[in-house]
Design a protein around this motif. Structure first.
Motif, PDB file in Angstrom:
ATOM      1  N   ARG A  41      50.719  34.172  45.793  1.00  0.00           N
ATOM      2  CA  ARG A  41      49.577  33.878  44.919  1.00  0.00           C
ATOM      3  C   ARG A  41      48.867  35.156  44.477  1.00  0.00           C
ATOM      4  O   ARG A  41      48.397  35.255  43.334  1.00  0.00           O
ATOM      5  CB  ARG A  41      48.601  32.948  45.641  1.00  0.00           C
ATOM      6  N   LEU A  42      48.789  36.140  45.368  1.00  0.00           N
ATOM      7  CA  LEU A  42      48.168  37.406  45.001  1.00  0.00           C
ATOM      8  C   LEU A  42      48.975  38.114  43.918  1.00  0.00           C
ATOM      9  O   LEU A  42      48.416  38.716  42.999  1.00  0.00           O
ATOM     10  CB  LEU A  42      48.026  38.304  46.230  1.00  0.00           C
TER      11      LEU A  42
ATOM     12  N   THR B 146      47.721  39.140  40.187  1.00  0.00           N
ATOM     13  CA  THR B 146      47.663  40.561  39.868  1.00  0.00           C
ATOM     14  C   THR B 146      48.572  40.844  38.684  1.00  0.00           C
ATOM     15  O   THR B 146      49.783  40.970  38.822  1.00  0.00           O
ATOM     16  CB  THR B 146      48.089  41.413  41.080  1.00  0.00           C
ATOM     17  N   THR B 147      47.998  40.913  37.512  1.00  0.00           N
ATOM     18  CA  THR B 147      48.747  41.178  36.291  1.00  0.00           C
ATOM     19  C   THR B 147      48.248  42.472  35.687  1.00  0.00           C
ATOM     20  O   THR B 147      47.038  42.690  35.575  1.00  0.00           O
ATOM     21  CB  THR B 147      48.573  40.038  35.274  1.00  0.00           C
ATOM     22  N   PHE B 148      49.177  43.333  35.327  1.00  0.00           N
ATOM     23  CA  PHE B 148      48.817  44.619  34.745  1.00  0.00           C
ATOM     24  C   PHE B 148      49.057  44.563  33.240  1.00  0.00           C
ATOM     25  O   PHE B 148      50.194  44.498  32.779  1.00  0.00           O
ATOM     26  CB  PHE B 148      49.625  45.746  35.385  1.00  0.00           C
ATOM     27  N   ASP B 149      47.965  44.563  32.493  1.00  0.00           N
ATOM     28  CA  ASP B 149      48.020  44.468  31.041  1.00  0.00           C
ATOM     29  C   ASP B 149      48.304  45.845  30.445  1.00  0.00           C
ATOM     30  O   ASP B 149      47.498  46.769  30.612  1.00  0.00           O
ATOM     31  CB  ASP B 149      46.674  43.937  30.527  1.00  0.00           C
TER      32      ASP B 149
ATOM     33  N   GLN C  98      43.401  48.306  35.035  1.00  0.00           N
ATOM     34  CA  GLN C  98      44.513  47.642  35.712  1.00  0.00           C
ATOM     35  C   GLN C  98      44.353  47.717  37.232  1.00  0.00           C
ATOM     36  O   GLN C  98      44.533  46.722  37.942  1.00  0.00           O
ATOM     37  CB  GLN C  98      45.832  48.279  35.277  1.00  0.00           C
ATOM     38  N   LEU C  99      44.008  48.901  37.716  1.00  0.00           N
ATOM     39  CA  LEU C  99      43.808  49.066  39.160  1.00  0.00           C
ATOM     40  C   LEU C  99      42.639  48.227  39.653  1.00  0.00           C
ATOM     41  O   LEU C  99      42.721  47.596  40.722  1.00  0.00           O
ATOM     42  CB  LEU C  99      43.572  50.539  39.489  1.00  0.00           C
TER      43      LEU C  99
ATOM     44  N   LEU D  36      42.891  45.376  42.516  1.00  0.00           N
ATOM     45  CA  LEU D  36      42.104  45.554  43.739  1.00  0.00           C
ATOM     46  C   LEU D  36      41.111  44.420  43.933  1.00  0.00           C
ATOM     47  O   LEU D  36      40.910  43.933  45.056  1.00  0.00           O
ATOM     48  CB  LEU D  36      41.376  46.902  43.697  1.00  0.00           C
ATOM     49  N   ASP D  37      40.455  43.983  42.842  1.00  0.00           N
ATOM     50  CA  ASP D  37      39.505  42.880  42.971  1.00  0.00           C
ATOM     51  C   ASP D  37      40.188  41.603  43.443  1.00  0.00           C
ATOM     52  O   ASP D  37      39.644  40.866  44.278  1.00  0.00           O
ATOM     53  CB  ASP D  37      38.805  42.628  41.632  1.00  0.00           C
TER      54      ASP D  37
END
Length: 221
Positions: free
Chosen positions: A69-70, A74-77, A85-86, A90-91
């Motif tokens: 699920r994490l 966690t998607t990096f646009d 992105q970081l 992290l959030d």
């Protein structure tokens, strides 16, 4: 005991995982008993053990589901800055760590060295590293190898720092997150031809990473 409901095997497993996740987040690993899981799920211990032969097996399945699920969260646009992105990644992880403090500490302290749980964490870190490599400007294979090594070390640093912070909150959540972001930027700057975060660290008064409200960033829960 709640009345037992007839469920498909898949639905029953999902129910047991949900109960297990709730109990492992609410109490230390050693305090969670399989009979408590069975009672709260409204099933017999025999049925629980049919799905999960041990508490360790249940915990590993709960932690694997959480890791999956994490990764989904966690998607990096590619259109966002590296800092944004970081911050997003992290959030997402800090939200889970804070809400599931006991489970995270169990995986990293009580079960440290356990091959099943460690494989789950290693696989997630490798997936995160691969995703970050996919959005960074890497000119050649040599740069990619160097950045990959730096990201691997950085992810371990973040893991250790966050686990220590869950044990003793020596700084605010915002300071923790910004420390992790700063470590990544500092590690990557010497390896990339262009500064990946020219606006980092932010000057006083400048808004922080997009998508994080001041209220969310300043609290620890």
């Amino acid at each position: 005991m709640p009345p037992r409901r007839r469920l498909t095997p898949a639905d029953r497993r999902a129910q047991l995982l949900a109960v297990g996740a709730r109990l492992f987040s609410a109490a230390p690993y050693d305090d969670v008993l399989m009979e408590d899981v069975a009672r709260q799920a409204g099933v017999s211990r025999a049925l629980l053990y049919r799905h999960f032969p041990s508490k360790h097996a249940l915990f590993a399945a709960v932690y694997q589901e959480a890791a999956d699920r994490l990764l989904e969260a966690t998607t990096f646009d590619p259109g966002a800055t590296l800092v944004e992105q970081l911050a997003q990644g992290l959030d997402a992880h800090l939200d889970y760590f804070i809400a599931n403090r006991h489970a995270v500490l169990a995986a990293n302290r009580v079960l440290a060295g356990d091959p099943v749980v460690q494989t789950i964490m290693t696989d997630e870190l490798d997936a995160l590293r691969s995703r970050l490599l996919g959005v960074l400007p890497l000119a050649d294979t040599r740069t990619r190898a160097a950045v990959s090594g730096a990201l691997k070390a950085w992810l371990v640093f973040v893991q250790v720092l966050c686990v220590d912070w869950l044990t003793q909150e020596t700084c605010t959540r915002t300071e923790l997150r910004d420390t992790c972001i700063g470590a990544a930027v500092g590690a990557l700057r010497p390896l990339l031809p262009k500064d990946p975060a020219p606006d980092w660290p932010p000057r006083r008064g400048r808004p922080r990473a997009r998508g994080t409200s001041p209220q969310k960033a300043s609290g620890a829960g």
